[in-house]
Scaffold this motif. Structure first.
Motif, short mmCIF file in Angstrom:
data_model
loop_
_atom_site.label_atom_id
_atom_site.label_comp_id
_atom_site.label_asym_id
_atom_site.label_seq_id
_atom_site.Cartn_x
_atom_site.Cartn_y
_atom_site.Cartn_z
N ALA A 188 1.07 -1.28 0.03
CA ALA A 188 0.02 0.01 0.05
C ALA A 188 1.00 1.38 -0.05
O ALA A 188 -0.07 2.58 -0.18
CB ALA A 188 -0.95 0.45 1.10
N GLY A 189 2.33 1.10 0.04
CA GLY A 189 2.83 2.30 0.07
C GLY A 189 3.82 2.10 0.95
O GLY A 189 4.68 1.42 1.20
N VAL A 195 -6.19 4.96 -8.85
CA VAL A 195 -5.90 4.11 -7.49
C VAL A 195 -5.32 4.88 -6.37
O VAL A 195 -4.89 5.99 -7.13
CB VAL A 195 -5.01 2.93 -7.01
CG1 VAL A 195 -5.08 2.27 -6.06
CG2 VAL A 195 -5.13 1.85 -8.10
N SER A 196 -6.39 5.57 -5.71
CA SER A 196 -5.97 7.08 -5.55
C SER A 196 -5.29 6.98 -4.05
O SER A 196 -5.06 5.89 -3.36
CB SER A 196 -7.88 6.90 -3.69
OG SER A 196 -7.56 8.18 -2.86
N SER A 197 -4.11 8.26 -4.78
CA SER A 197 -2.73 7.88 -3.42
C SER A 197 -3.31 9.24 -3.03
O SER A 197 -3.28 10.24 -2.82
CB SER A 197 -2.13 7.63 -4.96
OG SER A 197 -1.92 6.21 -5.54
N THR A 198 -1.93 8.89 -1.64
CA THR A 198 -1.44 10.67 -1.18
C THR A 198 -0.01 10.24 0.01
O THR A 198 -0.02 9.40 -0.03
CB THR A 198 -2.72 10.35 0.03
OG1 THR A 198 -4.02 10.08 -0.06
CG2 THR A 198 -2.20 11.38 1.63
N THR A 256 -3.27 14.51 -2.42
CA THR A 256 -4.12 13.42 -2.01
C THR A 256 -4.68 13.41 -3.92
O THR A 256 -5.23 14.35 -4.64
CB THR A 256 -4.96 13.37 -1.79
OG1 THR A 256 -5.70 13.21 -0.22
CG2 THR A 256 -5.71 11.68 -1.73
N PHE A 257 -4.32 12.76 -4.95
CA PHE A 257 -4.24 12.38 -6.17
C PHE A 257 -5.00 10.97 -6.57
O PHE A 257 -4.72 9.89 -5.75
CB PHE A 257 -3.46 12.98 -6.32
CG PHE A 257 -2.38 11.98 -7.08
CD1 PHE A 257 -1.39 10.94 -7.75
CD2 PHE A 257 -1.33 11.99 -6.22
CE1 PHE A 257 -0.47 9.96 -7.96
CE2 PHE A 257 -0.54 11.75 -5.49
CZ PHE A 257 -0.21 10.05 -6.06
N PHE A 296 4.01 8.04 1.92
CA PHE A 296 3.28 7.48 0.33
C PHE A 296 2.04 6.55 0.59
O PHE A 296 2.59 5.29 0.57
CB PHE A 296 4.25 7.57 -0.55
CG PHE A 296 4.03 8.02 -2.14
CD1 PHE A 296 3.02 7.93 -2.05
CD2 PHE A 296 5.29 8.14 -2.68
CE1 PHE A 296 2.21 8.18 -3.58
CE2 PHE A 296 3.98 8.80 -4.46
CZ PHE A 296 3.38 8.53 -4.43
N GLN A 297 0.69 6.37 0.40
CA GLN A 297 0.12 6.05 0.94
C GLN A 297 -0.38 5.50 -0.02
O GLN A 297 -1.14 6.34 -1.04
CB GLN A 297 -1.25 6.08 1.55
CG GLN A 297 -0.40 6.22 2.82
CD GLN A 297 -1.67 6.62 4.25
OE1 GLN A 297 -2.77 6.50 3.55
NE2 GLN A 297 -1.08 6.17 5.05
#
Length: 208
Positions: free
Chosen positions: A23-24, A47-50, A87-88, A116-117
């Motif tokens: 997951a990061g 895939v939503s990432s933060t 978040t992107f 970095f999730q």
């Protein structure tokens, strides 16, 4: 020096607290003066990432940050920032690059925390592809799992704030110490100078 010992403890914490998973990535690292460090993460489309970061110690607690997609396009950029969260939703699959730059600083090393999730937190084992409705115990276990994740996040941020506050206190203590030493030396010099001046007033001069 107290600063060196504190930094060693922070680096030890960063090594113990580093975690890599599907997951990061979450880690803390040292960024030397006039240096740049980049990290790469493979992300699937939609895939939503933060990206979350914070400067823990060093200088004015600021850093330059940029995030590039696989096409080398900058999708996020900040200059001299202490902390932020972005978040992107990726539009293409590939390797994303996040870079931290300290090139504007000539003397100050920085200690930086980065999280970095990628995607959502995986559910408990056995509940990944649940077809039937979860039982009350399974629902409670899943809720406890989510709460534990939140607690871990709070603990991480609390440790970061504590480390930053301790470093500020040590810097302030060092400044007060040197100011006190300088003040003491100044008083001694003035006192000795006054003694010599008064001594000259009462010293009998020989006639020419």
């Amino acid at each position: 020096m107290m600063y060196d010992e504190s930094l060693k403890l922070l680096l030890l914490f960063s090594l113990l607290g580093t975690s890599f998973n599907a997951a990061g990535v979450e880690l803390s690292f040292e960024l030397p003066d006039n240096a740049k460090e980049c990290f790469y993460q493979e992300i699937e489309k939609n895939v939503s990432s933060t990206l979350e970061f914070q400067v823990v110690t060093g200088g004015q607690y600021d850093v330059d940050v940029s995030l590039e997609n696989p096409n080398k396009e900058i999708i996020y950029q900040q200059f001299k920032t202490q902390f932020d969260s972005y978040t992107f939703l990726p539009t293409i699959t590939g390797e994303y690059k996040v870079c931290f730059s300290n090139k504007f600083s000539t003397f100050s090393h920085k200690l930086i925390y980065m999280d970095f999730q990628v995607g959502d937190e995986p559910p408990l084992p056995g509940l990944e592809e649940r077809v039937t409705v979860m039982t009350q115990m399974e629902s409670s276990a899943q809720e406890v799992h989510k709460n534990l994740i939140s607690i871990l996040d709070y603990q991480t941020h609390h440790r970061l704030r504590e480390a930053q506050g301790r470093k500020r206190a040590e810097d302030l203590n060092e400044q007060v110490l040197w100011w006190s030493v300088l003040e003491t030396i100044t008083i001694l010099v003035i006192s000795i100078g006054q003694v010599f001046v008064l001594k000259n007033f009462f010293t009998e001069r020989k006639p020419f």
